[in-house]
Motif scaffolding. Structure first.
Motif, PDB file in Angstrom:
ATOM      1  N   ASN A   1      -2.441  13.110 -11.881  1.00  0.00           N
ATOM      2  CA  ASN A   1      -1.128  13.601 -12.296  1.00  0.00           C
ATOM      3  C   ASN A   1      -1.190  13.950 -13.769  1.00  0.00           C
ATOM      4  O   ASN A   1      -1.153  13.069 -14.631  1.00  0.00           O
ATOM      5  N   SER A   2      -1.251  15.229 -14.065  1.00  0.00           N
ATOM      6  CA  SER A   2      -1.384  15.681 -15.451  1.00  0.00           C
ATOM      7  C   SER A   2      -0.171  15.336 -16.308  1.00  0.00           C
ATOM      8  O   SER A   2      -0.248  15.384 -17.531  1.00  0.00           O
TER       9      SER A   2
ATOM     10  N   ARG B   1       0.820  -1.217   0.000  1.00  0.00           N
ATOM     11  CA  ARG B   1       0.000   0.000   0.000  1.00  0.00           C
ATOM     12  C   ARG B   1       0.856   1.271   0.000  1.00  0.00           C
ATOM     13  O   ARG B   1       0.515   2.257  -0.627  1.00  0.00           O
ATOM     14  N   GLU B   2       2.006   1.247   0.664  1.00  0.00           N
ATOM     15  CA  GLU B   2       2.868   2.426   0.709  1.00  0.00           C
ATOM     16  C   GLU B   2       3.466   2.755  -0.662  1.00  0.00           C
ATOM     17  O   GLU B   2       3.943   3.848  -0.886  1.00  0.00           O
ATOM     18  N   TYR B   3       3.445   1.801  -1.586  1.00  0.00           N
ATOM     19  CA  TYR B   3       3.963   2.025  -2.935  1.00  0.00           C
ATOM     20  C   TYR B   3       2.859   2.368  -3.938  1.00  0.00           C
ATOM     21  O   TYR B   3       3.139   2.597  -5.106  1.00  0.00           O
ATOM     22  N   ASP B   4       1.620   2.394  -3.495  1.00  0.00           N
ATOM     23  CA  ASP B   4       0.483   2.694  -4.354  1.00  0.00           C
ATOM     24  C   ASP B   4       0.489   4.187  -4.689  1.00  0.00           C
ATOM     25  O   ASP B   4       0.279   5.027  -3.821  1.00  0.00           O
TER      26      ASP B   4
ATOM     27  N   ASN C   1      -0.415   7.747  -2.746  1.00  0.00           N
ATOM     28  CA  ASN C   1       0.765   8.570  -2.445  1.00  0.00           C
ATOM     29  C   ASN C   1       1.156   9.424  -3.649  1.00  0.00           C
ATOM     30  O   ASN C   1       2.328   9.517  -4.007  1.00  0.00           O
ATOM     31  N   ILE C   2       0.190  10.046  -4.275  1.00  0.00           N
ATOM     32  CA  ILE C   2       0.418  10.787  -5.520  1.00  0.00           C
ATOM     33  C   ILE C   2       1.438  11.907  -5.344  1.00  0.00           C
ATOM     34  O   ILE C   2       2.158  12.262  -6.279  1.00  0.00           O
ATOM     35  N   GLU C   3       1.566  12.429  -4.147  1.00  0.00           N
ATOM     36  CA  GLU C   3       2.521  13.520  -3.909  1.00  0.00           C
ATOM     37  C   GLU C   3       3.966  13.062  -4.146  1.00  0.00           C
ATOM     38  O   GLU C   3       4.827  13.883  -4.446  1.00  0.00           O
ATOM     39  N   LYS C   4       4.219  11.775  -4.058  1.00  0.00           N
ATOM     40  CA  LYS C   4       5.573  11.269  -4.300  1.00  0.00           C
ATOM     41  C   LYS C   4       6.011  11.458  -5.751  1.00  0.00           C
ATOM     42  O   LYS C   4       7.199  11.545  -6.033  1.00  0.00           O
ATOM     43  N   LEU C   5       5.050  11.542  -6.659  1.00  0.00           N
ATOM     44  CA  LEU C   5       5.390  11.817  -8.061  1.00  0.00           C
ATOM     45  C   LEU C   5       5.828  13.267  -8.249  1.00  0.00           C
ATOM     46  O   LEU C   5       6.548  13.575  -9.194  1.00  0.00           O
TER      47      LEU C   5
END
Length: 91
Positions: A53-54, A10-13, A17-21
């Motif tokens: 994420n555009s 789940r932590e890699y989803d 966790n869109i902010e990681k991108l």
């Protein structure tokens, strides 16, 4: 055991966790005839991710199954090259 596995990944989803991108570009490829990871399971994930994420790009494949086709590889390489040129110009 299955729930433990889900909790671990789940932590890699990226949807969770869109902010990681950090709005960085992401290329996604998936085949509609993939017998290993069925498209109907991947489609909602892909749609949500590309909306959040555009900078995400999704390449749909209707024939290659689970293996990435040569055409898909070539399209991915072209897209990556375009992204690198854009970054060089802005640096």
């Amino acid at each position: 055991e299955l729930e433990e596995s889900f909790n671990h990944i789940r932590e890699y989803d990226l949807i969770q966790n869109i902010e990681k991108l950090n709005n960085r570009p992401l290329f996604i490829w998936h085949s509609e005839v993939d017998a290993v990871i069925p498209y109907e399971f991947a489609k909602p994930y892909i749609e949500t991710l590309t909306k959040k994420n555009s900078m995400s790009v999704y390449m749909n494949d209707k024939t290659s199954g689970h293996k990435v086709s040569r055409a898909a590889y070539l399209n991915a390489v072209e897209w990556i090259a375009q992204q690198m040129n854009a970054k060089k110009e802005t640096v």
